[in-house]
Motif scaffolding. Sequence first.
Motif, PDB file in Angstrom:
ATOM      1  N   PRO A 253       0.830  -1.219   0.000  1.00 61.27           N
ATOM      2  CA  PRO A 253       0.000   0.000   0.000  1.00 61.27           C
ATOM      3  C   PRO A 253       0.856   1.258   0.000  1.00 61.27           C
ATOM      4  CG  PRO A 253      -0.034  -1.070   2.148  1.00 61.27           C
ATOM      5  CD  PRO A 253       0.676  -2.005   1.227  1.00 61.27           C
ATOM      6  N   GLY A 254       0.498   2.201  -0.845  1.00 58.36           N
ATOM      7  CA  GLY A 254       1.212   3.469  -0.915  1.00 58.36           C
ATOM      8  C   GLY A 254       2.471   3.453  -1.742  1.00 58.36           C
ATOM      9  N   ALA A 255       2.836   2.314  -2.327  1.00 59.45           N
ATOM     10  CA  ALA A 255       4.064   2.234  -3.128  1.00 59.45           C
ATOM     11  C   ALA A 255       3.795   2.755  -4.532  1.00 59.45           C
ATOM     12  CB  ALA A 255       4.568   0.789  -3.185  1.00 59.45           C
ATOM     13  N   THR A 256       4.828   3.296  -5.144  1.00 56.97           N
ATOM     14  CA  THR A 256       4.750   3.775  -6.532  1.00 56.97           C
ATOM     15  C   THR A 256       5.237   2.675  -7.461  1.00 56.97           C
ATOM     16  OG1 THR A 256       6.952   4.747  -6.342  1.00 56.97           O
ATOM     17  CG2 THR A 256       5.066   6.169  -5.850  1.00 56.97           C
ATOM     18  N   HIS A 257       4.547   2.517  -8.560  1.00 61.11           N
ATOM     19  CA  HIS A 257       4.850   1.451  -9.507  1.00 61.11           C
ATOM     20  C   HIS A 257       5.145   2.054 -10.871  1.00 61.11           C
ATOM     21  CE1 HIS A 257       3.466  -1.419  -6.527  1.00 61.11           C
ATOM     22  NE2 HIS A 257       2.306  -0.774  -6.438  1.00 61.11           N
ATOM     23  N   PRO A 258       5.885   1.330 -11.713  1.00 60.61           N
ATOM     24  CA  PRO A 258       6.148   1.834 -13.067  1.00 60.61           C
ATOM     25  C   PRO A 258       4.880   1.894 -13.904  1.00 60.61           C
ATOM     26  CG  PRO A 258       6.982  -0.410 -12.788  1.00 60.61           C
ATOM     27  CD  PRO A 258       6.593   0.075 -11.433  1.00 60.61           C
ATOM     28  N   GLY A 259       5.008   2.473 -15.071  1.00 58.91           N
ATOM     29  CA  GLY A 259       3.850   2.693 -15.920  1.00 58.91           C
ATOM     30  C   GLY A 259       3.197   1.428 -16.424  1.00 58.91           C
ATOM     31  N   LYS A 260       3.924   0.311 -16.473  1.00 56.06           N
ATOM     32  CA  LYS A 260       3.321  -0.918 -16.989  1.00 56.06           C
ATOM     33  C   LYS A 260       2.379  -1.573 -15.984  1.00 56.06           C
ATOM     34  CE  LYS A 260       7.019  -4.058 -15.488  1.00 56.06           C
ATOM     35  NZ  LYS A 260       7.982  -5.087 -15.919  1.00 56.06           N
ATOM     36  N   ILE A 261       2.384  -1.126 -14.727  1.00 46.33           N
ATOM     37  CA  ILE A 261       1.476  -1.664 -13.723  1.00 46.33           C
ATOM     38  C   ILE A 261       0.117  -0.971 -13.876  1.00 46.33           C
ATOM     39  CG2 ILE A 261       1.059  -1.987 -11.273  1.00 46.33           C
ATOM     40  CD1 ILE A 261       3.369  -3.635 -12.433  1.00 46.33           C
ATOM     41  N   ARG A 262      -0.916  -1.763 -14.086  1.00 49.06           N
ATOM     42  CA  ARG A 262      -2.254  -1.246 -14.309  1.00 49.06           C
ATOM     43  C   ARG A 262      -3.059  -1.251 -13.006  1.00 49.06           C
ATOM     44  NH1 ARG A 262      -3.035  -6.121 -18.320  1.00 49.06           N
ATOM     45  NH2 ARG A 262      -2.253  -7.001 -16.365  1.00 49.06           N
ATOM     46  N   GLU A 263      -4.228  -0.640 -13.062  1.00 50.29           N
ATOM     47  CA  GLU A 263      -5.091  -0.617 -11.879  1.00 50.29           C
ATOM     48  C   GLU A 263      -5.535  -2.019 -11.496  1.00 50.29           C
ATOM     49  OE1 GLU A 263      -9.351   1.338 -10.346  1.00 50.29           O
ATOM     50  OE2 GLU A 263      -8.755   1.405 -12.462  1.00 50.29           O
ATOM     51  N   VAL A 264      -5.807  -2.861 -12.487  1.00 46.29           N
ATOM     52  CA  VAL A 264      -6.259  -4.210 -12.191  1.00 46.29           C
ATOM     53  C   VAL A 264      -5.150  -5.023 -11.524  1.00 46.29           C
ATOM     54  CG1 VAL A 264      -5.617  -5.179 -14.440  1.00 46.29           C
ATOM     55  CG2 VAL A 264      -7.526  -6.155 -13.179  1.00 46.29           C
ATOM     56  N   ASP A 265      -3.886  -4.695 -11.775  1.00 48.15           N
ATOM     57  CA  ASP A 265      -2.794  -5.399 -11.105  1.00 48.15           C
ATOM     58  C   ASP A 265      -2.760  -5.071  -9.615  1.00 48.15           C
ATOM     59  OD1 ASP A 265      -1.878  -6.573 -13.516  1.00 48.15           O
ATOM     60  OD2 ASP A 265      -0.849  -4.719 -14.036  1.00 48.15           O
ATOM     61  N   GLU A 266      -2.987  -3.802  -9.272  1.00 46.65           N
ATOM     62  CA  GLU A 266      -3.028  -3.433  -7.861  1.00 46.65           C
ATOM     63  C   GLU A 266      -4.230  -4.055  -7.160  1.00 46.65           C
ATOM     64  OE1 GLU A 266      -2.968   0.774  -7.714  1.00 46.65           O
ATOM     65  OE2 GLU A 266      -0.959   0.981  -8.590  1.00 46.65           O
ATOM     66  N   ILE A 267      -5.366  -4.097  -7.844  1.00 48.55           N
ATOM     67  CA  ILE A 267      -6.551  -4.739  -7.261  1.00 48.55           C
ATOM     68  C   ILE A 267      -6.298  -6.225  -7.036  1.00 48.55           C
ATOM     69  CG2 ILE A 267      -8.973  -5.287  -7.674  1.00 48.55           C
ATOM     70  CD1 ILE A 267      -9.144  -2.713  -9.319  1.00 48.55           C
ATOM     71  N   LEU A 268      -5.678  -6.867  -8.010  1.00 46.48           N
ATOM     72  CA  LEU A 268      -5.401  -8.297  -7.898  1.00 46.48           C
ATOM     73  C   LEU A 268      -4.420  -8.578  -6.761  1.00 46.48           C
ATOM     74  CD1 LEU A 268      -5.564 -11.206  -8.812  1.00 46.48           C
ATOM     75  CD2 LEU A 268      -3.966 -10.685 -10.659  1.00 46.48           C
ATOM     76  N   ALA A 269      -3.381  -7.759  -6.615  1.00 46.01           N
ATOM     77  CA  ALA A 269      -2.424  -7.977  -5.531  1.00 46.01           C
ATOM     78  C   ALA A 269      -3.090  -7.806  -4.171  1.00 46.01           C
ATOM     79  CB  ALA A 269      -1.252  -7.010  -5.682  1.00 46.01           C
ATOM     80  N   HIS A 270      -3.952  -6.797  -4.037  1.00 47.98           N
ATOM     81  CA  HIS A 270      -4.653  -6.601  -2.768  1.00 47.98           C
ATOM     82  C   HIS A 270      -5.633  -7.735  -2.494  1.00 47.98           C
ATOM     83  CE1 HIS A 270      -6.849  -3.551   0.067  1.00 47.98           C
ATOM     84  NE2 HIS A 270      -6.255  -4.532   0.720  1.00 47.98           N
ATOM     85  N   ALA A 271      -6.385  -8.149  -3.521  1.00 48.41           N
ATOM     86  CA  ALA A 271      -7.325  -9.254  -3.340  1.00 48.41           C
ATOM     87  C   ALA A 271      -6.600 -10.554  -3.009  1.00 48.41           C
ATOM     88  CB  ALA A 271      -8.173  -9.425  -4.603  1.00 48.41           C
ATOM     89  N   HIS A 272      -5.422 -10.755  -3.589  1.00 43.28           N
ATOM     90  CA  HIS A 272      -4.645 -11.960  -3.278  1.00 43.28           C
ATOM     91  C   HIS A 272      -4.209 -11.960  -1.818  1.00 43.28           C
ATOM     92  CE1 HIS A 272      -2.100 -15.417  -4.124  1.00 43.28           C
ATOM     93  NE2 HIS A 272      -1.111 -14.799  -3.501  1.00 43.28           N
ATOM     94  N   ALA A 273      -3.783 -10.792  -1.311  1.00 38.19           N
ATOM     95  CA  ALA A 273      -3.407 -10.713   0.101  1.00 38.19           C
ATOM     96  C   ALA A 273      -4.596 -10.991   1.011  1.00 38.19           C
ATOM     97  CB  ALA A 273      -2.817  -9.331   0.391  1.00 38.19           C
ATOM     98  N   LEU A 274      -5.779 -10.494   0.648  1.00 41.78           N
ATOM     99  CA  LEU A 274      -6.977 -10.767   1.438  1.00 41.78           C
ATOM    100  C   LEU A 274      -7.338 -12.249   1.418  1.00 41.78           C
ATOM    101  CD1 LEU A 274      -9.208  -7.751   0.322  1.00 41.78           C
ATOM    102  CD2 LEU A 274      -8.060  -8.014   2.522  1.00 41.78           C
ATOM    103  N   ALA A 275      -7.221 -12.902   0.270  1.00 41.15           N
ATOM    104  CA  ALA A 275      -7.563 -14.317   0.167  1.00 41.15           C
ATOM    105  C   ALA A 275      -6.574 -15.181   0.953  1.00 41.15           C
ATOM    106  CB  ALA A 275      -7.595 -14.740  -1.295  1.00 41.15           C
TER     107      ALA A 275
END
Length: 285
Positions: A253-275
Amino acid sequence: MDGRAAIERNWEALKRILVTLVAMAEMGAGGVGAGGQFTFFPRKDAAASRLVLAEKSKLSPALNPALSLPRHLYLAILRLLRPAEAAARRLIIAAARGIVVTLPPLRPRKPKPATLRGPRAFLPKGPKKRPKPAPRTLSLSLLDPPRRPFHVPRRAVPAHAAPRILGLDFGATYRPLPPPPSSNDPIDAARLGQRLAALGAALDDLPGQAQRFARWQARRDAAIARDGPVSGRRVSALRRGRPPGGRLSRYEPGATHPGKIREVDEILAHAHALAVYALDRRDTS
């Protein structure tokens, strides 16, 4: 970790991404094919916005089987759809934490009738009328697709790069090679439409999908307790490593990512941590 608030926030973000994918498909279907539209949401009012209609209505299971999309648009939708499906699957797993399901007792197997025993079992039978199968409805899979570490993709020479061997017959007719594939070539998108509809149905009924996953867990636990560990049986719904279609290995959370990282990638990473958190809490409780 406030799981409910995080699930709600990621659920709303996935709904926005789904509406975007459907809009992309509708726009592409308007220019390819014989005038069919890629319609999922019923349009009751032409002045209403697409987002409001998507949030208020269910996804329609009736799809146009002759639907086609340009190759570049088909691949663009597929690159976003795969991580969106994985994120929705993980939100379902996180929402199923704490749900207890009681399975009904197993039904005893019925013995074979007497007509199928002894010499009468070999007598010819009359024709049977098979009932028509009900139309299949695609539902979102609760399990990640397994990895295939030993799968070797088949290498094939494309038709436009095949060697030209005409032989020694100087009178043979010259047949030109087919042109290379273009980004505007139409591709059958009926399966893609079914996957979009299944994703929308799962997001519209997240509590019901959580109950469905809890039943799968209960059946898995009962099978392991009855038969023990069996080779080839799925034990975990999540596969090891990076989630399917994702570009982030972990959620920061709060980290900056390069331009190739999309919004769906951040959602997927967060959802994976929750699961993963939900599964760990269930195993240690």
